[in-house]
Design a protein around this motif. Structure first.
Motif, PDB file in Angstrom:
ATOM      1  N   SER A 663       0.757  -1.330  -0.231  1.00  0.00           N
ATOM      2  CA  SER A 663      -0.133   0.029  -0.046  1.00  0.00           C
ATOM      3  C   SER A 663       0.895   1.167  -0.108  1.00  0.00           C
ATOM      4  CB  SER A 663      -0.938   0.072   1.413  1.00  0.00           C
ATOM      5  OG  SER A 663      -1.808  -1.023   1.223  1.00  0.00           O
ATOM      6  N   CYS A 664       1.872   1.260   0.706  1.00  0.00           N
ATOM      7  CA  CYS A 664       2.873   2.513   0.642  1.00  0.00           C
ATOM      8  C   CYS A 664       3.582   2.650  -0.527  1.00  0.00           C
ATOM      9  CB  CYS A 664       3.911   2.069   1.776  1.00  0.00           C
ATOM     10  SG  CYS A 664       3.471   2.241   3.539  1.00  0.00           S
ATOM     11  N   THR A 665       3.794   1.584  -1.262  1.00  0.00           N
ATOM     12  CA  THR A 665       4.275   1.565  -2.649  1.00  0.00           C
ATOM     13  C   THR A 665       3.443   2.311  -3.582  1.00  0.00           C
ATOM     14  OG1 THR A 665       5.933  -0.293  -2.160  1.00  0.00           O
ATOM     15  CG2 THR A 665       5.447   0.430  -4.591  1.00  0.00           C
ATOM     16  N   MET A 666       2.402   1.868  -3.727  1.00  0.00           N
ATOM     17  CA  MET A 666       1.129   2.149  -4.468  1.00  0.00           C
ATOM     18  C   MET A 666       0.882   3.529  -3.864  1.00  0.00           C
ATOM     19  SD  MET A 666       0.777  -0.195  -6.811  1.00  0.00           S
ATOM     20  CE  MET A 666      -0.741   0.348  -7.537  1.00  0.00           C
ATOM     21  N   GLY A 667       0.772   4.102  -2.734  1.00  0.00           N
ATOM     22  CA  GLY A 667       0.060   5.249  -2.302  1.00  0.00           C
ATOM     23  C   GLY A 667       1.187   6.209  -2.543  1.00  0.00           C
ATOM     24  N   MET A 669       3.341   6.137  -5.084  1.00  0.00           N
ATOM     25  CA  MET A 669       3.297   6.244  -6.729  1.00  0.00           C
ATOM     26  C   MET A 669       2.146   7.274  -6.901  1.00  0.00           C
ATOM     27  SD  MET A 669       3.062   3.720  -9.685  1.00  0.00           S
ATOM     28  CE  MET A 669       1.341   3.042  -9.241  1.00  0.00           C
ATOM     29  N   GLY A 670       0.840   7.018  -6.330  1.00  0.00           N
ATOM     30  CA  GLY A 670      -0.110   7.951  -6.504  1.00  0.00           C
ATOM     31  C   GLY A 670      -0.115   9.267  -6.070  1.00  0.00           C
ATOM     32  N   PHE A 671       0.586   9.534  -4.915  1.00  0.00           N
ATOM     33  CA  PHE A 671       0.948  10.903  -4.518  1.00  0.00           C
ATOM     34  C   PHE A 671       1.707  11.580  -5.394  1.00  0.00           C
ATOM     35  CE2 PHE A 671       4.228  13.726  -2.530  1.00  0.00           C
ATOM     36  CZ  PHE A 671       3.336  14.724  -1.685  1.00  0.00           C
ATOM     37  N   LEU A 672       2.757  11.014  -6.342  1.00  0.00           N
ATOM     38  CA  LEU A 672       3.728  11.728  -6.970  1.00  0.00           C
ATOM     39  C   LEU A 672       2.696  12.014  -8.343  1.00  0.00           C
ATOM     40  CD1 LEU A 672       7.096   9.929  -6.759  1.00  0.00           C
ATOM     41  CD2 LEU A 672       6.246  12.249  -5.774  1.00  0.00           C
ATOM     42  N   ALA A 673       1.827  11.086  -8.623  1.00  0.00           N
ATOM     43  CA  ALA A 673       1.133  11.338  -9.848  1.00  0.00           C
ATOM     44  C   ALA A 673       0.156  12.629  -9.550  1.00  0.00           C
ATOM     45  CB  ALA A 673       0.609   9.982 -10.293  1.00  0.00           C
ATOM     46  N   THR A 674      -0.503  12.366  -8.582  1.00  0.00           N
ATOM     47  CA  THR A 674      -1.319  13.639  -8.104  1.00  0.00           C
ATOM     48  C   THR A 674      -0.635  14.955  -8.334  1.00  0.00           C
ATOM     49  OG1 THR A 674      -2.664  12.064  -6.907  1.00  0.00           O
ATOM     50  CG2 THR A 674      -3.136  14.463  -6.481  1.00  0.00           C
ATOM     51  N   LEU A 675       0.307  15.092  -7.597  1.00  0.00           N
ATOM     52  CA  LEU A 675       1.124  16.311  -7.536  1.00  0.00           C
ATOM     53  C   LEU A 675       1.662  16.835  -8.986  1.00  0.00           C
ATOM     54  CD1 LEU A 675       2.682  18.441  -5.904  1.00  0.00           C
ATOM     55  CD2 LEU A 675       4.683  16.840  -5.909  1.00  0.00           C
ATOM     56  N   CYS A 676       2.005  15.809  -9.712  1.00  0.00           N
ATOM     57  CA  CYS A 676       2.292  16.054 -11.185  1.00  0.00           C
ATOM     58  C   CYS A 676       1.442  16.480 -11.960  1.00  0.00           C
ATOM     59  CB  CYS A 676       2.921  14.933 -11.629  1.00  0.00           C
ATOM     60  SG  CYS A 676       3.850  15.065 -13.510  1.00  0.00           S
ATOM     61  N   PHE A 677       0.096  15.939 -11.507  1.00  0.00           N
ATOM     62  CA  PHE A 677      -1.197  16.442 -12.345  1.00  0.00           C
ATOM     63  C   PHE A 677      -1.510  17.623 -12.152  1.00  0.00           C
ATOM     64  CE2 PHE A 677      -5.802  16.854 -12.372  1.00  0.00           C
ATOM     65  CZ  PHE A 677      -6.246  16.807 -13.671  1.00  0.00           C
ATOM     66  N   VAL A 678      -1.328  18.206 -10.671  1.00  0.00           N
ATOM     67  CA  VAL A 678      -1.970  19.548 -10.051  1.00  0.00           C
ATOM     68  C   VAL A 678      -0.986  20.422 -10.943  1.00  0.00           C
ATOM     69  CG1 VAL A 678      -1.957  20.977  -8.323  1.00  0.00           C
ATOM     70  CG2 VAL A 678      -3.009  18.581  -8.134  1.00  0.00           C
TER      71      VAL A 678
END
Length: 765
Positions: A663-667, A669-678
């Motif tokens: 979950s930490c690995t996927m989370g 990765m999701g945090f970076l993707a969200t930051l990049c999108f914003v």
């Protein structure tokens, strides 16, 4: 008895110079009358005078009888006080073998204690596990209880256990018959004697009892009950056990030579004659068209109607009793034993008893006679079937014997069994139908063990025997078949390269990786063009390499999982995608910085250095590496076989090891993707010919949509399809990044080179 004594008296070698005589008393199945007759014999008068012998001309040396066990017990208690030899031909009660209570009692019939063994063998042979028992009162209570316990100890259940008596009224008998009719037990054991059986069978014949198989004890099968033609319809087909039939030489001629004139003092002779030939003697008035007896009637005409030497076992039993007593006397006076020989003047019953006990001879039929320590003759029993034929004949047919090797079992002969109750073949007599393989027996509350219900074995259990009491678990790599009567090998399920789905995903993965290599070559070849140089070409190279690994990572998820591939697939997947998103985040930040720092003298232009973005990628990726390293140390992934999720199939999959680490690995990765999108979304309106903000916004939108939809799809599938969902998410998200970020640039480089020119002064080396 008359025949045996006459034969002994005519034999010069047996009891020479001694003549045997006899006196016969009818006990009429009454204990008091049996005692009275025994005392009369001992005292030698027509009146019972205990402790006195009034007859001086002849000596009473023994008593043959009685037929009924209760009578024999009553007589044996008195005769035992004087050690007076008593040899019974029909009393089978097991308690009579007790030599402390009955020291002078001997018998030529098999003891009742032997019968349960033969009953059990017969019932187990025909699989009769649900039987009823009709027993007599009085002294047979003890033996009938022993019979019941022995039957139940062998695994056979008693459906009903009732007692019949000669004193029962018709209503009492009818109530017993109602229980028999209603019972599901087909087999009924008759453990009684003639006095109890006659009134019971009268009512049973009137009620026309059918559907029951009668199993007779030795006391019944040897009794004269089968000579009553009114019972033939009910008793026809009765099965019993008796000693092997012994044909006495010359006895047949003796039977057919009997005539009332030879025995004028026999009070039963004329009645026998009238009953046999249906006539009346001249001193009586004939009725219903009957005729007078002439005395010329021939008894041989009754041979096929049951009057022959083979129909009554009592003939040989009485014959043996007389001969054992005679040989005991003969041994005493002939000095043939180890004891001192005695003269006839010293002949006392208590002295004769010791010689009779040790008799071991063969009778004229070749049958060996000897008593065991309990005073019982030992003979193997045979199973017989009593058959009343339509032509008026009746016969006992031997249909089975017992063999002891390798263990006790029944061997059927070729003789056909006539089944009572109207059955054409051996009937069933069970409380519950047998449970086939694949089921187990479950007892019913409040019912005997023979009454049960059949329950199908559970999914991973089987039973391969009939009437199994428990189900066995299949081995881990096997599963129960549809009938649960055996185990089959489980199918191994994993996403294979050979199947269509695995092959298609492999093709897409390889095709995507080749596409990325082609794009990388195009970018290297056109490294000095504005399109490639825009937004840091080094990041573009790293992004292409990371996407290349993202496509190739999918291959690690295809094929049979092993521990090493389980570890590598998660680590390569997590690091590759984080590196990819880090590169995109770096490119996005560079766009924002570049278009906001337009003054050449601005001190913050130092942030446009490529080392800043490289450091950002390195730091972001290092964090993921640290998470994966902790995962590896604490609880690394491993291969796992799931044999419970899908029936008949073993799912070979990778266990994540630590759900928290995954979950930490996927989370992350999701945090970076969200930051990049914003960041990309906020910079989408910045001007510039080679501004990537819009493309990055679309690419991250696709990336997020894919992985958000991945979560419910992943959780709702199992096995290889769960792996396929994960691969599809990897390939589609990677493909989305390639399509949004690189394909437009490749289009300009390859197909529209006129657009690949610098029209702005702001760009990044």
């Amino acid at each position: 008895m008359v025949f045996a004594i006459n034969e002994i008296n005519e034999n010069p070698e047996l009891l020479p110079n001694i003549t045997l005589g006899f006196r016969i008393y009818d006990s009429c199945f009454k204990e008091m009358q049996a005692i009275n007759g025994a005392l009369q014999l001992m005292s030698g008068t027509h009146f019972a005078i205990p402790n006195y012998i009034c007859q001086k001309k002849s000596k009473i040396v023994g008593l043959i009888g009685d037929l009924q066990s209760s009578n024999s017990v009553a007589v044996a208690r008195i005769l035992g006080l004087y050690h007076f030899p008593q040899i019974s031909f029909g009393s089978a009660m097991a308690h009579l073998s007790d030599k402390i209570s009955f020291p002078s009692f001997l018998r030529t019939i098999i003891s009742d204690k032997i019968e349960p063994f033969y009953f059990n063998l017969l019932m187990l042979h025909f699989n009769w596990t649900w039987v009823g028992i009709l027993a007599a009162y009085d002294f047979d209570v003890y033996d009938s209880e022993l019979l019941r316990k022995d039957i139940e100890a062998s695994g056979i259940c008693v459906a009903f256990f009732m007692r019949i008596s000669a004193q029962h009224t018709r209503d009492q008998t009818l109530s017993i018959l109602q229980v028999i009719k209603k019972s599901t037990a087909t087999v009924v054991v008759l453990f009684c004697s003639l006095p109890e059986l006659i009134p019971f069978m009268k009512v049973a014949s009137e009620e026309k009892i059918t559907g029951k198989v009668w199993i007779a004890s030795g006391s019944v099968i040897t009794s004269p009950i089968f000579s009553y033609k009114e019972f033939w319809r009910t008793l026809n087909g009765t099965i019993g056990q008796q000693m092997p039939l012994t044909i006495i030489p010359r006895f047949k001629k003796f039977l057919y030579d009997i005539h009332p004139s030879l025995y004028p003092n026999d009070i039963f002779m004329k009645s026998f004659w009238e009953a046999s030939f249906g006539c009346f003697w001249p001193n009586q008035t004939p009725v219903n068209g009957s005729f007078y007896c002439t005395g010329q009637e021939n008894l041989s005409t009754l041979e096929h109607q049951g009057y022959n030497e083979a129909t009554s076992l009592f003939a040989s039993l009485i014959y043996n009793a007389v001969y054992t007593l005679a040989h005991g006397i003969n041994n005493m006076i002939s000095c043939r034993s180890q004891s001192p020989c005695l003269s006839i003047s010293e002949m006392e019953p208590w002295k004769i008893l010791q010689y009779v006990k040790r008799v071991r001879v063969k009778n004229t039929a070749g049958q060996e006679l000897f008593f065991d320590g309990n005073g019982d003759l030992i003979f193997p029993l045979e199973y017989v079937n009593w058959q009343a034929l339509p032509n008026g004949e009746a016969q006992f047919i031997n249909f089975a014997t017992v063999k002891e090797i390798p263990k006790s079992h029944i061997v059927l002969s070729n003789n056909t069994i006539f089944w009572s109750g109207g059955y054409t073949a051996a009937p069933e007599s069970t409380c519950s139908t047998s449970c086939p393989p694949g089921y187990r027996k479950a007892p019913q509350k409040g019912q005997p063990v023979c009454c049960f219900v059949c329950i199908l074995c559970s999914e991973d259990e089987f039973s391969n025997e009939t009437d199994s009491t428990r189900c066995m678990k299949c081995p881990e790599d096997m599963w129960a078949n549809e009938k649960h009567n055996g185990c089959w090998m489980r199918n191994l399920e994993f996403l294979s390269f050979k199947e269509t789905l695995g092959g298609a995903l492999t093709f897409v993965s390889v095709l995507g990786s080749l596409l990325l290599l082609s794009i990388l070559l195009i970018f290297l070849k056109n490294a000095e063009t504005p399109v490639v140089k825009a937004n840091n070409r080094n990041l573009s190279y790293i992004l292409l390499v990371s996407l290349f690994f993202c496509f190739l990572c999918a291959l690690m998820f295809i094929g049979r999982p092993i521990t090493i591939t389980c570890i590598l697939r998660q680590f390569i997947f997590g690091i590759s995608f984080v590196m990819c998103i880090s590169c995109i985040l770096g490119k996005t930040i560079m766009v924002v910085i570049a278009f906001n720092l337009t003054q050449p003298t601005n001190n913050r232009r130092m942030w446009l250095n490529s080392r800043v973005t490289n450091t950002l990628v390195l730091v972001c990726t290092a964090i993921q590496v640290i998470i994966c390293a902790g995962w590896l140390v604490h609880s690394p992934p491993f291969d796992y076989q799931d044999n419970k999720s899908k029936m008949g199939t073993i799912i070979v999959e990778c266990n994540k090891g630590s759900p928290v680490a995954y979950s930490c690995t996927m989370g992350y990765m999701g945090f970076l993707a969200t930051l990049c999108f914003v960041v990309a979304y906020l910079s989408r309106t910045l001007p510039g010919s080679f501004n990537e903000a819009k493309l990055i916004t679309f690419s991250m939108l696709i990336f997020g949509a894919v992985w958000i939809s991945f979560i419910p799809a992943y959780l709702s599938t199992t096995g290889k399809y769960m792996v396929a969902v994960e691969i599809f998410a990897m390939l589609s998200s990677s493909g989305g990044l390639v399509a949004c970020i690189f394909l437009p640039k490749v289009y300009i480089i390859v197909l529209r080179p006129e657009m690949n020119k610098r029209d702005r002064k702001i760009y990044i080396k």
